[in-house]
Enzyme design. Structure first.
Site, PDB file in Angstrom:
ATOM      1  N   HIS A  30      -0.559 -17.458 -42.017  1.00  0.00           N
ATOM      2  CA  HIS A  30       0.834 -17.317 -42.466  1.00  0.00           C
ATOM      3  C   HIS A  30       1.147 -15.860 -42.833  1.00  0.00           C
ATOM      4  CE1 HIS A  30       0.539 -21.703 -42.831  1.00  0.00           C
ATOM      5  NE2 HIS A  30      -0.572 -21.477 -43.510  1.00  0.00           N
TER       6      HIS A  30
ATOM      7  N   SER B  26       8.763   9.642 -32.483  1.00  0.00           N
ATOM      8  CA  SER B  26      10.172   9.493 -32.842  1.00  0.00           C
ATOM      9  C   SER B  26      10.865  10.830 -32.661  1.00  0.00           C
ATOM     10  CB  SER B  26      10.311   9.025 -34.299  1.00  0.00           C
ATOM     11  OG  SER B  26      11.647   9.145 -34.750  1.00  0.00           O
TER      12      SER B  26
ATOM     13  N   ARG C 134       6.059  -2.369 -25.308  1.00  0.00           N
ATOM     14  CA  ARG C 134       6.391  -2.570 -23.899  1.00  0.00           C
ATOM     15  C   ARG C 134       5.826  -3.897 -23.402  1.00  0.00           C
ATOM     16  NH1 ARG C 134       4.742   2.010 -19.619  1.00  0.00           N
ATOM     17  NH2 ARG C 134       6.322   3.118 -20.854  1.00  0.00           N
TER      18      ARG C 134
END
Length: 482
Positions: free
Chosen positions: A156, A286, A300
């Site tokens: 979980h 970035s 991807r």
């Protein structure tokens, strides 16, 4: 018009391998049609059709690879006759004039279109299997290398009992082995449509051979043999059953499920800073945040795996809505979904191979996370050790409960480290086991049989699954497309 002025699918223009792109290229498709016409003519001549001369066969063979100009000529012809197969019959006949009168003799369009598609299904799987084998092989090496490295397990996405990095990898490998099994099954099941005629009755070929049923059967068998297949489907309509496409795209979609789960786990582990995919020295994570190391390869894989799973529905829906011996509403969608499925699976496997070839593990981060959670997991060991020293189980349980809640408050409300062990060390009640705490807290004692399971799985289960496929295993560096 420049290729930059029209849409090109990124599956072929950006991501897919050269061999898979070529398999589903225009040239391969039309050259395969010519191969089919040539082999049909060979079989018909062998069985006594005198109109087929040696010169005709020589010209067909010499011009089996379609040229750019012939593709352009056929495209122009198709604009006139609105029929792709007959356009190519016309152009092939101009190129091989001695065979112009016998090309496509007795055949229907699906002789070339459907048989070619079955060849592409077969050859497409043959491209995928070696890549899948290498993903399994390299991930198995990774599993063995890290079979003893304890790591916090998650259920979980909450801290659970420890496992090992290698054992976790076996969960990925096992699903990949099932994908390998499914692809090999699908590959073994693929036959040819063969020479069945307009509605599958072989009526045209029965006429061609003057009612000789044996020769018609021999023709079917000979064409199958010439094209390198083991058998032809015994019953077809004008087309082979589109359920064959379902049987092939289903394992590709299933592979998409495996790949998505694997890549999602890597993305989560990257966030935890425990394991990362490769990150090149010049790679930019970035455009704004220069420090970032985004898991773009795994992202991807997830993105394209979702697409791969969705393409199965095209095959299933198409198979379910076919009418009687055939209907043409299958044609356009199959031109899209089948190549897309193979190109996408090819990209997914190539990207996975790149990922598993360069996975980076951070043992110190893993150790720190274990140390933050292990004290809570070790409390049962504390209780059992105290009882062995003569303590009361219920009294000890209450002591552990109180100290655990105090430590949890420090972690959750104050942002501090888990200090449960220090509390146990400082509590005189636990003095009988103070000398044993290091042993009771050894992470390797919490992983059960994970190392043994991993080693047996790789050396037995994986080895058996890859038996006979060793020739596909390569040490070649796994390159990532743009």
């Amino acid at each position: 018009m420049s290729t930059h002025d029209k849409y090109l699918t990124p599956l072929s223009s950006r991501y897919a391998s050269k061999e898979m792109s070529e398999l589903f290229s225009t040239r391969t498709r039309y050259s395969t049609w010519r191969k089919l016409w040539y082999n049909l003519a060979i079989a018909e001549k062998e069985l006594g059709i005198k109109a087929i001369t040696d010169e005709a066969l020589e010209q067909l063979k010499a011009n089996m690879i379609v040229t750019d100009q012939e593709i352009e000529d056929a495209t122009k012809q198709e604009a006139i006759v609105r029929h792709d197969v007959m356009s190519h019959v016309h152009v092939y006949g101009i190129t091989a004039p001695a065979a112009a009168g016998i090309i496509h003799l007795g055949a229907t369009s699906c002789f070339v279109t459907d048989n070619a598609d079955l060849i592409f299904l077969r050859d497409g799987i043959d491209i995928l299997i070696p890549k899948l084998v290498n993903v399994i092989n390299r991930l198995s090496d990774f599993a063995l290398k890290h079979k003893d490295l304890p790591v916090l397990g998650w259920t979980h996405f909450q801290p659970a009992q420890l496992t090992t990095v290698g054992k976790r990898a076996t969960l990925w490998i096992q699903e990949l082995l099932w994908d390998l099994r499914n692809l090999r099954r699908a590959r073994a099941d693929i036959g040819l449509r063969g020479v069945k005629g307009t509605t599958g009755t072989q009526a045209s070929f029965l006429t061609l051979f003057n009612g000789d049923h044996d020769k018609v059967e021999q023709l079917d068998e000979r064409v199958v043999e010439l094209l390198g297949f083991d058998y032809a489907y015994p019953c077809t309509g004008q087309t082979y059953s589109r359920k064959i496409d379902v049987d092939v795209l289903a394992p590709l979609a299933s592979l998409g499920c495996t790949a998505h789960k694997f890549a999602t786990d890597i993305r989560l582990l990257a966030n935890l800073k425990e394991i990362e995919e490769p990150f090149e020295s010049t790679q930019i994570g970035s455009s704004a945040m220069a420090y970032k190391r985004n898991p773009m390869r795994s992202e991807r894989v997830c993105s394209l795996s979702r697409h791969l799973q969705s393409l199965f529905q095209d095959a299933a829906s198409t198979a379910s809505v076919q009418w009687f011996e055939r209907t043409l509403d299958d044609s356009a969608i199959r031109r899209v979904s089948i190549p897309s499925a193979f190109l996408t699976a090819d990209i997914v496997l190539s990207t996975m191979l790149n990922i598993v070839s360069g996975l980076v593990v951070y043992p110190k981060v893993i150790e720190r996370r274990i140390n933050s959670e292990l004290p809570f997991m070790a409390t049962e060991n504390f209780i059992m050790a105290m009882v062995q020293k003569g303590g009361d189980r219920q009294e000890c349980h209450e002591k552990v409960r109180v100290l655990s809640h105090q430590a949890a408050k420090v972690v959750k409300e104050e942002g501090g480290d888990n200090d449960l062990i220090e509390r146990v060390k400082n509590d005189p009640y636990f003095a009988p086991i103070h000398a044993e705490l290091a042993t009771l807290l050894d992470p390797s004692t919490f992983v059960g049989r994970a190392p043994e399971q991993t080693e047996k799985f790789v050396k037995k289960t994986v080895a058996e699954a890859l038996k006979g496929l060793e020739q596909h295993i390569s040490s070649q560096e796994a390159q990532l497309s743009v």
